[in-house]
Structure formats: structure tokens, C-alpha cells
Design a protein around this motif. Structure first.
Motif, mmCIF file in Angstrom:
data_model
loop_
_atom_site.group_PDB
_atom_site.id
_atom_site.type_symbol
_atom_site.label_atom_id
_atom_site.label_comp_id
_atom_site.label_asym_id
_atom_site.label_seq_id
_atom_site.Cartn_x
_atom_site.Cartn_y
_atom_site.Cartn_z
ATOM 1 N N HIS A 138 38.305 -53.131 -12.816
ATOM 2 C CA HIS A 138 37.964 -51.787 -13.293
ATOM 3 C C HIS A 138 36.472 -51.561 -13.111
ATOM 4 O O HIS A 138 35.643 -52.352 -13.579
ATOM 5 C CB HIS A 138 38.353 -51.622 -14.761
ATOM 6 C CG HIS A 138 37.996 -50.283 -15.328
ATOM 7 N ND1 HIS A 138 38.655 -49.138 -14.966
ATOM 8 C CD2 HIS A 138 37.035 -49.911 -16.224
ATOM 9 C CE1 HIS A 138 38.144 -48.110 -15.621
ATOM 10 N NE2 HIS A 138 37.145 -48.554 -16.389
ATOM 11 N N PRO A 158 46.334 -43.703 -21.606
ATOM 12 C CA PRO A 158 44.949 -44.150 -21.339
ATOM 13 C C PRO A 158 44.732 -45.564 -21.865
ATOM 14 O O PRO A 158 45.307 -45.976 -22.883
ATOM 15 C CB PRO A 158 44.100 -43.132 -22.104
ATOM 16 C CG PRO A 158 44.971 -41.925 -22.224
ATOM 17 C CD PRO A 158 46.367 -42.437 -22.362
ATOM 18 N N LYS A 196 39.223 -44.313 -14.034
ATOM 19 C CA LYS A 196 40.129 -43.995 -15.131
ATOM 20 C C LYS A 196 41.153 -45.117 -15.261
ATOM 21 O O LYS A 196 41.885 -45.421 -14.312
ATOM 22 C CB LYS A 196 40.843 -42.666 -14.868
ATOM 23 C CG LYS A 196 39.913 -41.473 -14.795
ATOM 24 C CD LYS A 196 40.691 -40.193 -14.520
ATOM 25 C CE LYS A 196 41.260 -40.166 -13.098
ATOM 26 N NZ LYS A 196 41.928 -38.879 -12.793
ATOM 27 N N SER A 198 41.838 -58.752 -23.970
ATOM 28 C CA SER A 198 42.261 -58.138 -25.234
ATOM 29 C C SER A 198 43.655 -58.572 -25.678
ATOM 30 O O SER A 198 44.025 -58.374 -26.828
ATOM 31 C CB SER A 198 42.226 -56.614 -25.104
ATOM 32 O OG SER A 198 43.184 -56.173 -24.136
ATOM 33 N N ASP A 254 41.936 -58.009 -18.688
ATOM 34 C CA ASP A 254 40.876 -58.225 -19.674
ATOM 35 C C ASP A 254 41.365 -59.248 -20.696
ATOM 36 O O ASP A 254 42.476 -59.789 -20.585
ATOM 37 C CB ASP A 254 40.442 -56.917 -20.327
ATOM 38 C CG ASP A 254 41.508 -56.300 -21.214
ATOM 39 O OD1 ASP A 254 42.589 -56.908 -21.348
ATOM 40 O OD2 ASP A 254 41.268 -55.210 -21.764
ATOM 41 N N LYS A 309 33.064 -48.950 -13.410
ATOM 42 C CA LYS A 309 32.559 -47.890 -14.258
ATOM 43 C C LYS A 309 32.781 -46.528 -13.590
ATOM 44 O O LYS A 309 32.547 -46.356 -12.407
ATOM 45 C CB LYS A 309 31.070 -48.106 -14.517
ATOM 46 C CG LYS A 309 30.485 -47.115 -15.509
ATOM 47 C CD LYS A 309 29.021 -47.436 -15.782
ATOM 48 C CE LYS A 309 28.444 -46.442 -16.786
ATOM 49 N NZ LYS A 309 27.010 -46.738 -17.099
ATOM 50 N N SER A 334 43.607 -49.261 -12.799
ATOM 51 C CA SER A 334 42.401 -48.445 -12.726
ATOM 52 C C SER A 334 42.472 -47.528 -11.517
ATOM 53 O O SER A 334 42.799 -47.962 -10.408
ATOM 54 C CB SER A 334 41.164 -49.348 -12.624
ATOM 55 O OG SER A 334 39.972 -48.594 -12.513
ATOM 56 N N ASP A 370 41.596 -48.561 -22.528
ATOM 57 C CA ASP A 370 40.156 -48.798 -22.620
ATOM 58 C C ASP A 370 39.889 -50.285 -22.409
ATOM 59 O O ASP A 370 40.053 -51.089 -23.340
ATOM 60 C CB ASP A 370 39.642 -48.356 -23.990
ATOM 61 C CG ASP A 370 38.122 -48.457 -24.097
ATOM 62 O OD1 ASP A 370 37.466 -48.548 -23.034
ATOM 63 O OD2 ASP A 370 37.619 -48.459 -25.226
ATOM 64 N N ASP A 402 38.094 -53.932 -22.071
ATOM 65 C CA ASP A 402 36.935 -54.500 -22.756
ATOM 66 C C ASP A 402 35.832 -54.784 -21.743
ATOM 67 O O ASP A 402 35.978 -54.568 -20.539
ATOM 68 C CB ASP A 402 37.334 -55.748 -23.550
ATOM 69 C CG ASP A 402 37.857 -56.867 -22.657
ATOM 70 O OD1 ASP A 402 37.563 -56.851 -21.431
ATOM 71 O OD2 ASP A 402 38.561 -57.755 -23.161
ATOM 72 N N SER A 403 34.744 -55.249 -22.238
ATOM 73 C CA SER A 403 33.556 -55.435 -21.385
ATOM 74 C C SER A 403 33.704 -56.565 -20.392
ATOM 75 O O SER A 403 32.907 -56.677 -19.451
ATOM 76 C CB SER A 403 32.332 -55.696 -22.279
ATOM 77 O OG SER A 403 32.549 -56.835 -23.109
#
Length: 255
Positions: A157, A147, A162, A202, A200, A159, A225, A149, A151-152
């Protein structure tokens, strides 16, 4: 009383045509692939020669020698015709057998290539965590996706989707440095739906590029995604150099 006059024997009977036909039959019979023509003049030479000999014995002709020669030559012509026919049959049979053998060899080679291709294709389909040797000492391993996650500020990706991370390791077990040209991995779900590459800020993602030294390895990390209705299994396609090798496939459950 007048003397009884006997009929004078004819100087020419069937000897000449028998001789000529015998010569023709032998000459044509020497041309191996014309045996199917030579038998006819040879047979006529024997027939005419026998008739000529019969007439000569009765005193009706004086060309016994030519008739006899015609019979002999005709017989030789028939033997040559038969021998040529047998020889031609063997030649034709050998040619047919050779062609049949060539066809069988081509068919066997094609079947062997098909089986080899199927085996190679099967070998390129692996489960997550397995390794595949591409050649030149390159070994690729695709780990089970985890998985991810985003970032904003991530792109690719939406909302509700997955996100997951695919980790690919390329190890150089050879003795030469290898220039990598892999491109991006292609990721699909079990229904063939293509996933979106997630980018992203990150710094967790790393694209494989450049080269890998002997005895070393490089690791690439890519995020993707999937829509919420994606199938429960997924597949990752990858090759360290798409110009040299076809992609291999790693599959397993969606994280």
C-alpha cells in the motif's frame, strides 16, 4: 427350262450377338451399382434381337429362338437397370439425408452447448452481496468491499492509494467435508488494472485454507490497495477450488 433357285437362308443372323448381349446385360445388372453399365448391352440386345427376328421372319436367318431370347433378356436387363437405378437413388438419398441429419444434430448440439456455456458464464457474474453455488454444496458470497486502514507497517500500500477489504464467505451446505484450495482472490478495477494485496500486522486479515465441515462456513478477509486514479467500479474473482471450478466474478462500486 432350268428350275428357279431360291436363296438359301443363312444359318446365323443377329440372334447370337443379341443373346450374348442380353446375358451380359442381365449379369451386369445384377450388380446393383453397375446399373449405369448394364443398360447399354441390354439395349443392344433388344436392337439386335429385333433385327434378328425381322430377318428370321423374312427367311434370311434361322436363329429366331436366339434372337427372341436376346430380346427377352435385353428387356429384363433394361428393367433391372432401371430398378437398380431407382434403388441406388433411394440408397444415395437415404445416405445423404442421414449425413445431413447428423450434421444438423452436431450443429444443434454445438449451438446448445454454446448457449449453455453463455448461460453458465453469465450466471458466474454477480453483484457484491450475491451468492454462487459451485457444486458439492459449496456456496460462496462476496460482500461489498469496505474501506480499510492499513497500519504503518503495511506492505503493498502506497501513500495516496485507496485501501479496502474484501470479505468472502464459503458455506458448505452439503453432507461431506470439503478440502479448500482457493488461492488468493484476484481483484481488478473496471479498466482491468490489478490491485495490490495489502499485508499488515493488525491481524484483521484471514486467508481461506484447510477444509470446511458440512453445515459450517469459513470467512476470508483480504485487503487490497487501489491507485487514486482507479475506475469507479471493481471486480473480485474467486473459486473455492480452482482445479475443479472456474472462477466466478463479483462486481460493484469501489468503496
Amino acid at each position: 427350262m432350268e428350275p428357279l433357285l431360291l436363296p438359301q437362308p443363312r444359318a446365323v443372323g443377329m440372334g447370337i450377338p443379341a443373346l450374348v448381349l442380353g446375358v451380359v446385360g442381365v449379369a451386369v445388372g445384377m450388380l446393383v451399382f453397375l446399373f449405369w453399365v448394364s443398360w447399354l448391352p441390354s439395349l443392344l440386345a433388344v436392337v439386335f434381337g429385333c433385327v434378328g427376328l425381322s430377318r428370321a421372319r423374312k427367311g434370311l436367318a434361322t436363329d429366331k429362338g436366339m434372337a427372341l431370347a436376346g430380346v427377352v433378356l435385353g428387356g429384363c436387363g433394361l428393367l433391372i437397370a432401371i430398378g437398380s437405378g431407382v434403388f441406388t437413388g433411394f440408397v444415395v438419398k437415404a445416405m445423404v439425408d442421414d449425413k445431413r441429419e447428423q450434421v444438423e444434430e452436431v450443429r444443434a448440439s454445438a449451438e446448445a452447448q454454446r448457449k449453455t456455456s453463455e448461460a453458465e458464464e453469465k450466471a458466474r457474474h454477480l453483484s457484491f452481496g450475491a451468492s454462487y453455488a459451485f457444486g458439492d454444496g459449496l456456496k460462496v458470497t462476496v460482500a461489498k468491499p469496505e474501506p480499510f486502514d492499513p497500519d504503518s507497517f503495511a506492505t503493498g500500500h502506497e501513500k495516496g492509494n485507496k485501501a479496502f477489504q474484501v470479505t468472502i464467505t464459503v458455506a458448505n451446505t452439503g453432507t461431506e467435508r470439503f478440502e479448500l484450495d482457493p488461492g488468493l482472490p484476484r481483484v481488478n478495477d473496471a479498466d482491468g488494472a490489478t490491485t495490490e494485496l495489502v499485508i499488515d500486522g493488525s491481524g484483521r486479515q484471514k486467508i481461506i485454507s484447510g477444509y470446511v465441515l458440512p453445515g459450517r462456513q469459513v470467512v476470508g478477509k483480504y485487503a487490497y490497495s487501489l491507485p487514486p486514479d482507479a475506475a469507479g467500479t471493481m471486480e473480485v474473482e474467486f473459486s473455492p477450488d480452482e482445479e475443479q471450478w472456474e472462477r466466478s466474478y463479483w462486481s460493484g462500486p469501489t468503496p
